[in-house]
Design an enzyme around this catalytic site. Sequence first.
Site, PDB file in Angstrom:
ATOM      1  N   ASP A 135       0.826  -1.215   0.000  1.00 57.98           N
ATOM      2  CA  ASP A 135       0.000   0.000   0.000  1.00 57.98           C
ATOM      3  C   ASP A 135       0.863   1.269   0.000  1.00 57.98           C
ATOM      4  O   ASP A 135       2.108   1.192  -0.024  1.00 57.98           O
ATOM      5  CB  ASP A 135      -0.914  -0.064   1.249  1.00 57.98           C
ATOM      6  CG  ASP A 135      -2.295   0.491   0.995  1.00 57.98           C
ATOM      7  OD1 ASP A 135      -2.445   1.322   0.095  1.00 57.98           O
ATOM      8  OD2 ASP A 135      -3.232   0.104   1.727  1.00 57.98           O
ATOM      9  N   ASP A 149     -10.284   3.360  -3.379  1.00 56.99           N
ATOM     10  CA  ASP A 149     -11.009   2.142  -2.977  1.00 56.99           C
ATOM     11  C   ASP A 149     -12.437   2.085  -3.521  1.00 56.99           C
ATOM     12  O   ASP A 149     -13.100   3.097  -3.683  1.00 56.99           O
ATOM     13  CB  ASP A 149     -11.076   2.060  -1.448  1.00 56.99           C
ATOM     14  CG  ASP A 149      -9.716   1.798  -0.846  1.00 56.99           C
ATOM     15  OD1 ASP A 149      -8.715   1.802  -1.584  1.00 56.99           O
ATOM     16  OD2 ASP A 149      -9.655   1.596   0.386  1.00 56.99           O
TER      17      ASP A 149
HETATM   18  C1  GLA Z   1      -6.002   1.208   1.450  1.00 58.31           C
HETATM   19  C2  GLA Z   1      -6.191   0.172   0.336  1.00 58.31           C
HETATM   20  C3  GLA Z   1      -7.301  -0.794   0.748  1.00 58.31           C
HETATM   21  C4  GLA Z   1      -6.932  -1.474   2.053  1.00 58.31           C
HETATM   22  C5  GLA Z   1      -6.679  -0.427   3.128  1.00 58.31           C
HETATM   23  C6  GLA Z   1      -6.079  -1.023   4.392  1.00 58.31           C
HETATM   24  O1  GLA Z   1      -7.124   2.016   1.569  1.00 58.31           O
HETATM   25  O2  GLA Z   1      -6.505   0.801  -0.853  1.00 58.31           O
HETATM   26  O3  GLA Z   1      -7.510  -1.751  -0.268  1.00 58.31           O
HETATM   27  O4  GLA Z   1      -5.797  -2.281   1.851  1.00 58.31           O
HETATM   28  O5  GLA Z   1      -5.751   0.557   2.675  1.00 58.31           O
HETATM   29  O6  GLA Z   1      -5.871  -0.076   5.381  1.00 58.31           O
END
Ligand code: GLA
Length: 402
Positions: free
Chosen positions: A149, A204
């Site tokens: 990430d 997301d």
């Molecule tokens: C980000 C990623 C998500 C998830 C969260 C975890 O938002 O895009 O897919 O992995 O972090 O904290």
Amino acid sequence: MKRIFIALSLVLMFCKSFAQKAQYLANKPPMGWNSWNTFYAGINEQTIMSIVDSLVSSGLLNVGYSYVVIDDGWSSHQRDSLGNLKADSVKFPHGIKYISDYLHDKGLKFGIYSCAGDLTCGGYPGSRGHEYQDALMFAKWGVDYLKYDWCYAEKMNAQESYRTMSNAIHSSGRNMLFSICEWGNNQPWLWDSTVGHMWRTTSDIIATWYDNKIDSSGRLGFLKIVDKEENLRAYAGPGRWNDPDMLEVGNGMSESEDRAHFSLWAMLAAPLILGNDLRAMKPSSKEIISNKEVIVIDQDSLGIQAFKHRSKDSIDWWVKPLSDDGWCICFLNRSLQKRMISVDLNKEQIVDSVFHFKMDIKKHSYIMRDLWKHKNIGLASSAMQVSVLPHDVTMIKLIVKE
Ligand code: GLA
């Protein structure tokens, strides 16, 4: 001495700029399950093990979902005295290797999550400055897939940071599929494709059809994501996939919306990473994610992402060239009204100008097969009326007649 020094520097420069990756790990879009979309950081050993059991007993492993990925929230807030990552001992009392062994024994592959920055998005220790140490630990735990990430990464160079972890994975001696998760901010599709196997293209996902307003955390509805994918199709292919985020089937949209979501991910040759609670699936969700005829479209060996042939009266025509001279056409109804469309492929010029395919229904005789009704509906050479239900798809495969 000077020459040796120059030679060594050249070798080091070479190693630095060419991360290695085992391309074959993702010749087809990866398939599996990830904990985030249902459980967020509220995961533990019991939950993951029962999900693993359900993945196997529901038959989902048999249709191809082979990775189980533990997302953010698995680790302790502190590294150990040697600087190693360690599991939260309350959530995972037997440690991470225990889970990894459990699912490997069942024929699954194991994925874990970390972050390029100082902390993960959930505030747990990130891998910044510990890349080689963490990759070694992941190798020791039997990790097969790393989702990486991009939180708490201010002032860091994205491509270099991901390359560092890719190199660290390589040096660990264990092959791991490397999933880049920086939301498309730094156009990872333009990086040299030796860094990762897949890259997120957007922020997301949220389990809604279309949100006019981005929700407070910046998440995007299904259609918002779909609309961002088309211009990226040239960059995807075997070993390097655009990732429009994990699936939300079973997480709140209607059955028809879930069907459309799953179909579009297949058309986009997206990684199919489930995000629902496999222990409590509605039969309709299970049916959607287990549709082998649709999964085959996603997994087609050409690895070509669909293009939009037409967008008219709230119907998008998505078209995907397939291996064996086949094609798939997915009619997506963006509206809340049922639509009837006249389809006459004799009159259509369907051309993939990026990958240079042209549909020629005279060269081959094609059978049209409805992939959700599981039945043949006629020949491509005859004009027909196709109905598409509200917020749903009709997905048709053109199969070359023997
Ligand atoms: C980000 C990623 C998500 C998830 C969260 C975890 O938002 O895009 O897919 O992995 O972090 O904290």
